[in-house]
Design an enzyme around this catalytic site. Structure first.
Site, PDB file in Angstrom:
ATOM      1  N   SER A 120       0.817  -1.219   0.000  1.00 35.59           N
ATOM      2  CA  SER A 120       0.000   0.000   0.000  1.00 35.59           C
ATOM      3  C   SER A 120       0.846   1.262   0.000  1.00 35.59           C
ATOM      4  O   SER A 120       0.435   2.275  -0.553  1.00 35.59           O
ATOM      5  CB  SER A 120      -0.890   0.027   1.239  1.00 35.59           C
ATOM      6  OG  SER A 120      -1.827  -1.007   1.178  1.00 35.59           O
ATOM      7  N   HIS A 141      -2.560  -3.523  -6.665  1.00 44.73           N
ATOM      8  CA  HIS A 141      -3.003  -3.142  -5.315  1.00 44.73           C
ATOM      9  C   HIS A 141      -4.508  -3.316  -5.147  1.00 44.73           C
ATOM     10  O   HIS A 141      -5.298  -2.699  -5.864  1.00 44.73           O
ATOM     11  CB  HIS A 141      -2.621  -1.673  -5.064  1.00 44.73           C
ATOM     12  CG  HIS A 141      -2.955  -1.197  -3.691  1.00 44.73           C
ATOM     13  ND1 HIS A 141      -3.818  -0.146  -3.460  1.00 44.73           N
ATOM     14  CD2 HIS A 141      -2.561  -1.628  -2.472  1.00 44.73           C
ATOM     15  CE1 HIS A 141      -3.928   0.049  -2.158  1.00 44.73           C
ATOM     16  NE2 HIS A 141      -3.178  -0.830  -1.530  1.00 44.73           N
ATOM     17  N   GLU A 153      -5.660  -1.469  -8.512  1.00 47.88           N
ATOM     18  CA  GLU A 153      -4.819  -0.416  -9.086  1.00 47.88           C
ATOM     19  C   GLU A 153      -3.545  -1.086  -9.613  1.00 47.88           C
ATOM     20  O   GLU A 153      -2.813  -1.725  -8.862  1.00 47.88           O
ATOM     21  CB  GLU A 153      -4.524   0.644  -8.031  1.00 47.88           C
ATOM     22  CG  GLU A 153      -5.800   1.378  -7.602  1.00 47.88           C
ATOM     23  CD  GLU A 153      -5.567   2.480  -6.581  1.00 47.88           C
ATOM     24  OE1 GLU A 153      -5.537   3.654  -6.968  1.00 47.88           O
ATOM     25  OE2 GLU A 153      -5.414   2.161  -5.389  1.00 47.88           O
ATOM     26  N   ASN A 192      -5.655   6.690  -2.509  1.00 49.23           N
ATOM     27  CA  ASN A 192      -5.157   7.378  -1.323  1.00 49.23           C
ATOM     28  C   ASN A 192      -4.549   8.740  -1.629  1.00 49.23           C
ATOM     29  O   ASN A 192      -4.462   9.587  -0.745  1.00 49.23           O
ATOM     30  CB  ASN A 192      -4.197   6.492  -0.536  1.00 49.23           C
ATOM     31  CG  ASN A 192      -4.978   5.450   0.238  1.00 49.23           C
ATOM     32  OD1 ASN A 192      -6.148   5.670   0.579  1.00 49.23           O
ATOM     33  ND2 ASN A 192      -4.375   4.308   0.490  1.00 49.23           N
TER      34      ASN A 192
END
Ligand code: NAD
Length: 298
Positions: A120, A141, A153, A192
């Site tokens: 991550s 991901h 991702e 994120n």
């Protein structure tokens, strides 16, 4: 893409989900972990996914069993990757663990095998050399609860070969994910990169006493039509994770506002056991949070 045999390395929270979802979609999956004890735990974790698949996807007992039968378990890395077309790494988020893992993997895996990391926060370029095959290495991901939060991702590092990126995009779709391409390396990927600054901004409005959590959420929900505001999202993420992120920021920047935020989250939420949705209370009380009431947006 002609992938048939997939190895998932690390069978913790995410690894066990990735392994089962991949087997459920028809691939042969070898699960690798460091000990038989860890593998026993993985089997238990995977078995525990059954009610979620049944509830969320309408999976039958038989379909679940068929998926489970396509899994095999190994504590020897060489055996686990013997026929692998792709290795998905989901071992702890610690550089000192991942680097030696890739050095060994690069030696024991067949020449054809592609490697992807589910990391991550660590970038694939950090491990590209250790793999011994940078062109065949990239990031894939997933999000927690991958059977329903099905983003994947797919991210290159500067040395990833385009054809291998394309194969991984195709594989991600084949296991039921919505594959999201990232052409350049980006800390935090897409999600994120958007979410963390958004949540920070909301928390800073709170700590500066500009407004309260429910008013901030209400503003966002009415103005954008979003089903949840930032504090409702923080309750899902968990206040402990939010606290850890803010604490890292307070240390890195030395900014007073982040220090105050650390203090607020600790004294008002963590110390009172209000850790978010999972514990029944965070910024809202569950199972019927105020933001879902029909008068909340009035
Ligand atoms: P976890 O701690 O639940 O599981 C890690 C597993 O790796 C354990 O089973 C452990 O025994 C095993 N392991 C330890 N050292 C190993 C080694 N040398 N070789 C093989 N296996 C080893 O961790 P997790 O939450 O599943 O996270 C794993 C990776 O997935 C991390 O990179 C994390 O950033 C990423 N990730 C996690 C989440 C999440 O919500 N938990 C979401 C997306 C991505």
């Amino acid at each position: 893409m002609n992938f048939k045999n997939i190895t998932v390395a690390g069978s913790g929270v995410l690894g066990s989900q990735i392994a089962f979802q991949t087997a459920y979609k028809g691939f042969n999956v070898s699960v690798y972990d460091i000990s038989d004890e860890a593998l026993a735990k993985a089997k238990e974790r995977i078995t525990n996914l059954k009610p979620y698949y049944q509830k969320d996807l309408g999976t039958t007992d038989e379909e679940f069993e068929e998926g489970f039968k396509r899994l095999s378990f190994y504590s020897n890395l060489g055996e686990a990757v013997k026929d692998a077309d792709l290795v998905i790494e989901a071992i702890p988020e610690v550089t000192k663990i991942k680097t030696p893992f890739y050095e060994e993997l690069g030696k024991v895996a067949p020449e054809k095998t592609l490697f992807v990391t589910n990391s991550s926060t660590l970038l694939p370029s950090q491990f590209a050399e250790a793999t011994g095959r940078p062109g065949k290495f990239l990031a894939l991901h997933f999000a927690n609860e991958i059977w329903k939060n099905n983003t994947a991702e797919v991210m290159k590092h500067p040395g990833t070969e385009q054809a291998n990126f394309d194969h991984v995009m195709e594989f991600a779709k084949a296991i039921g994910m919505v594959a999201l391409p990232l052409q350049k390396e980006q800390p935090g990927y897409i999600l994120n990169s958007l979410l963390v600054p958004f949540l920070d901004a909301a928390e800073l409005l709170l700590v500066k006493e500009v407004s309260d959590a429910h008013t901030i959420d209400k503003t966002w929900m009415i103005a954008t039509g979003a089903p949840m505001g930032p504090f409702a999202i923080l309750d899902v993420v968990g206040i402990t994770t939010a606290y850890n992120i803010v604490q890292t920021k307070a240390e890195a920047t030395g900014k007073e506002e982040f220090k105050q935020l650390v203090e607020l989250l600790k004294t008002e939420y963590i110390d009172k056991g209000k850790l978010g949705r999972e514990t029944g209370e965070g910024f809202y009380k569950y199972p019927n949070p105020a933001f879902m009431e029909k008068d909340f947006l009035k």
